[in-house]
Write a protein that holds these residues in place. Structure first.
Motif, PDB file in Angstrom:
ATOM      1  N   TYR A   1     -28.290 -22.658  -7.961  1.00 19.76           N
ATOM      2  CA  TYR A   1     -27.261 -21.372  -8.407  1.00 19.76           C
ATOM      3  C   TYR A   1     -26.530 -20.278  -7.796  1.00 19.76           C
ATOM      4  CZ  TYR A   1     -26.412 -17.841 -10.788  1.00 19.76           C
ATOM      5  OH  TYR A   1     -25.380 -15.977 -12.023  1.00 19.76           O
ATOM      6  N   HIS A   2     -25.398 -20.053  -7.657  1.00 18.54           N
ATOM      7  CA  HIS A   2     -24.058 -18.990  -6.608  1.00 18.54           C
ATOM      8  C   HIS A   2     -24.257 -18.397  -7.197  1.00 18.54           C
ATOM      9  CE1 HIS A   2     -26.349 -22.607  -3.429  1.00 18.54           C
ATOM     10  NE2 HIS A   2     -25.071 -23.531  -4.179  1.00 18.54           N
TER      11      HIS A   2
ATOM     12  N   VAL B   1     -27.805 -14.662  -0.366  1.00 14.31           N
ATOM     13  CA  VAL B   1     -27.707 -13.724  -1.392  1.00 14.31           C
ATOM     14  C   VAL B   1     -28.774 -13.385  -1.769  1.00 14.31           C
ATOM     15  CG1 VAL B   1     -26.305 -12.674  -3.737  1.00 14.31           C
ATOM     16  CG2 VAL B   1     -25.065 -13.822  -2.139  1.00 14.31           C
TER      17      VAL B   1
ATOM     18  N   SER C   1     -20.031  -8.671  -5.066  1.00 12.67           N
ATOM     19  CA  SER C   1     -21.000  -9.553  -5.927  1.00 12.67           C
ATOM     20  C   SER C   1     -21.136 -10.799  -5.102  1.00 12.67           C
ATOM     21  CB  SER C   1     -20.902  -9.621  -7.137  1.00 12.67           C
ATOM     22  OG  SER C   1     -19.856 -10.587  -7.489  1.00 12.67           O
TER      23      SER C   1
ATOM     24  N   TRP D   1     -33.678  -8.883  -7.643  1.00 16.65           N
ATOM     25  CA  TRP D   1     -33.706  -9.029  -6.406  1.00 16.65           C
ATOM     26  C   TRP D   1     -32.943  -8.512  -5.500  1.00 16.65           C
ATOM     27  CZ3 TRP D   1     -33.698 -14.832  -7.542  1.00 16.65           C
ATOM     28  CH2 TRP D   1     -34.121 -15.704  -8.012  1.00 16.65           C
TER      29      TRP D   1
ATOM     30  N   GLU E   1     -28.043 -22.856  -0.753  1.00 14.77           N
ATOM     31  CA  GLU E   1     -29.194 -21.850  -0.694  1.00 14.77           C
ATOM     32  C   GLU E   1     -30.348 -21.750   0.471  1.00 14.77           C
ATOM     33  OE1 GLU E   1     -31.194 -19.024  -3.551  1.00 14.77           O
ATOM     34  OE2 GLU E   1     -29.960 -21.295  -5.101  1.00 14.77           O
TER      35      GLU E   1
HETATM   36  C1  PLP Z   1     -28.725 -17.308  -4.293  1.00 15.87           C
HETATM   37  C2  PLP Z   1     -26.915 -16.606  -4.821  1.00 15.87           C
HETATM   38  N1  PLP Z   1     -26.252 -16.374  -5.619  1.00 15.87           N
HETATM   39  C3  PLP Z   1     -25.549 -15.971  -6.026  1.00 15.87           C
HETATM   40  C4  PLP Z   1     -25.935 -15.278  -6.740  1.00 15.87           C
HETATM   41  C5  PLP Z   1     -24.581 -14.222  -7.838  1.00 15.87           C
HETATM   42  O1  PLP Z   1     -24.749 -12.548  -7.604  1.00 15.87           O
HETATM   43  P1  PLP Z   1     -24.210 -11.841  -8.291  1.00 15.87           P
HETATM   44  O2  PLP Z   1     -25.129 -11.764  -9.541  1.00 15.87           O
HETATM   45  O3  PLP Z   1     -24.736 -10.242  -7.367  1.00 15.87           O
HETATM   46  O4  PLP Z   1     -22.714 -12.607  -8.559  1.00 15.87           O
HETATM   47  C6  PLP Z   1     -27.230 -14.911  -7.155  1.00 15.87           C
HETATM   48  C7  PLP Z   1     -27.668 -14.098  -8.294  1.00 15.87           C
HETATM   49  O5  PLP Z   1     -28.499 -14.190  -8.374  1.00 15.87           O
HETATM   50  C8  PLP Z   1     -28.093 -15.537  -6.526  1.00 15.87           C
HETATM   51  O6  PLP Z   1     -29.028 -16.017  -6.065  1.00 15.87           O
END
Ligand code: PLP
Length: 399
Positions: free
Chosen positions: A125-126, A222, A91, A33, A186
């Motif tokens: 999911y974050h 993200v 990240s 993604w 989100e």
């Molecule tokens: C909405 C959302 N937030 C946070 C993350 C976490 O990102 P990372 O894998 O770069 O830590 C993701 C990963 O898919 C995500 O979709």
């Protein structure tokens, strides 16, 4: 399951990946993604090489550098109104973690230390760090790591129960705002939850309610940021400016680890004081604002504004039409779409049904990754008509 063993990718070109045998695959998940303009893009490669000739890394703790300063200014320029301060990290998880910590510390600095809980959506999911897991709604993660997590209050996903979500949010804010630091969500679509698309209006409702009761709104873009939903940021669809905006994945065009947490001037100002006041935000990663990542991020933003965002917009209708055809297949329960993000829910609830379908799709020359029994389409925003045709044909053949 032998064919599900990891492929060894040796090269990328445009929207395609090549394995060690020289086989070509459409990158239908944008390398998790994040890829925006395709692989080995000449302009992004050049930006990276140019920066490499100057310096690969210098700390952003107590020092600064030109690519970081220029990217921060460019992000402020495209972000929703009112977001004037940028905190870099590396990240999506850290972008969210930083927003949670800043919100928590802000309320302490403003003399409201009881505001320490977070509101979050069901199935959210974050990320995978502890703060991010705490505001996530993945039951398994809470079962395993429960005692380590921040306190959060669940609001049903508006994708499943719009009225219930609005009611729960409004009641929690009305009765418990003295305990709540922020609501994190989100916008428009919960990606990792299986592409759960929210009904229009929920984001605006959340903004209005949070403002009314003095609770921060943390928007996690993200996944949705940098053109995914057809606008630079999903917030634009409902004219919303959050207190915090979390960005990662597409921020560097999918080249290097980089993230940013944007905040308002009001939040920034709470952290100002003399050194001895200890009001500063205690957080900093070694590779924060890595200059190579910032340089490529800056060029990625330029490319988005020049043409990739327009290409993303132009893909929405053809993706909708392709999904409508896929939805007719007997093994498909339903399809969901938000911009250039899509989920195809299988009728089968058998464990690994999604994995098995993606395995067959791979043998048709397309890399996809499922979320449970949802097959996800998340191609680079540089997708062309012939690539979409391959995506549809491979998916149809596999299903
Ligand atoms: C909405 C959302 N937030 C946070 C993350 C976490 O990102 P990372 O894998 O770069 O830590 C993701 C990963 O898919 C995500 O979709």
């Amino acid at each position: 399951m032998a064919s599900w063993s990891p492929l060894v990718i040796v090269r990328g070109e445009g929207n395609y990946l090549f394995d060690e045998q020289g086989r070509r695959y459409l990158d239908g998940v944008s390398s998790l993604w994040c890829n925006v303009h395709g692989h080995a893009h000449p302009r992004l490669d050049r930006a990276l090489r140019d920066q490499l000739e100057r310096i690969a890394h210098s700390t952003y703790l107590g020092l600064s550098h030109e690519p970081g300063i220029r990217l921060a200014a460019a992000l402020i320029d495209v972000a929703p109104r009112g977001l004037t301060r940028v905190f870099f990290s590396d990240s999506g998880s850290t972008a969210v973690e930083i927003a949670l910590k800043q919100s928590f510390q802000y309320w302490q600095l403003r003399g409201k230390p009881t505001k320490r809980k977070f509101l979050r959506l069901g199935d959210a999911y974050h990320g995978d760090t502890l703060g991010a897991v705490g505001v996530g709604g993945i039951e398994l993660f809470h079962r395993v790591f429960g005692p380590l997590l921040v306190d959060s209050i669940a609001v049903p996903s508006p994708a499943l129960d719009h009225e219930g979500a609005k009611r729960t949010l409004a009641t929690a804010l009305e009765t418990r705002s003295d305990e709540i630091a922020a609501f994190v969500l989100e916008p428009l679509v919960q990606g990792a939850a299986g592409m759960l698309v929210h009904p229009p209006g929920f984001l605006k409702f959340a903004r209005d309610q949070c403002s009314r009761y003095g609770v921060h709104l943390i928007v996690d873009e993200v996944a949705t940021g940098f053109g995914r939903t057809g606008t630079m940021f999903a917030c634009e669809h409902e004219g919303v400016s959050p207190d915090f905006l979390c960005l990662a994945k597409g921020i560097s065009g999918g080249y290097l680890p980089l993230a940013a947490t944007l905040a308002t001037e009001e939040i920034y100002s709470a952290f100002l004081g003399d050194r001895g006041d200890l009001k500063q935000f205690f957080h900093g990663h070694t590779y924060t604002a890595n200059p190579l990542a910032c340089a490529v991020g800056l060029e990625s933003l330029t490319l988005l504004r020049e043409h990739t965002l327009a290409n993303a917009k132009s893909l929405i209708e053809p993706v909708r039409e392709a999904l409508a055809r896929v939805a007719q297949l007997p093994s498909v329960k339903g399809v969901r779409q938000c911009g250039v993000m899509a989920g195809i829910e299988l009728r089968s609830e058998r464990a690994f049904a999604g994995v098995e379908v993606c395995e067959r799709i791979r043998s048709e020359g397309v890399i996809l990754r499922p979320l449970g029994n949802v097959v996800v389409w998340m191609p680079p925003l540089s997708l062309r008509a012939e690539d979409l045709l391959l995506l549809e044909q491979a998916t149809t053949a596999a299903l």
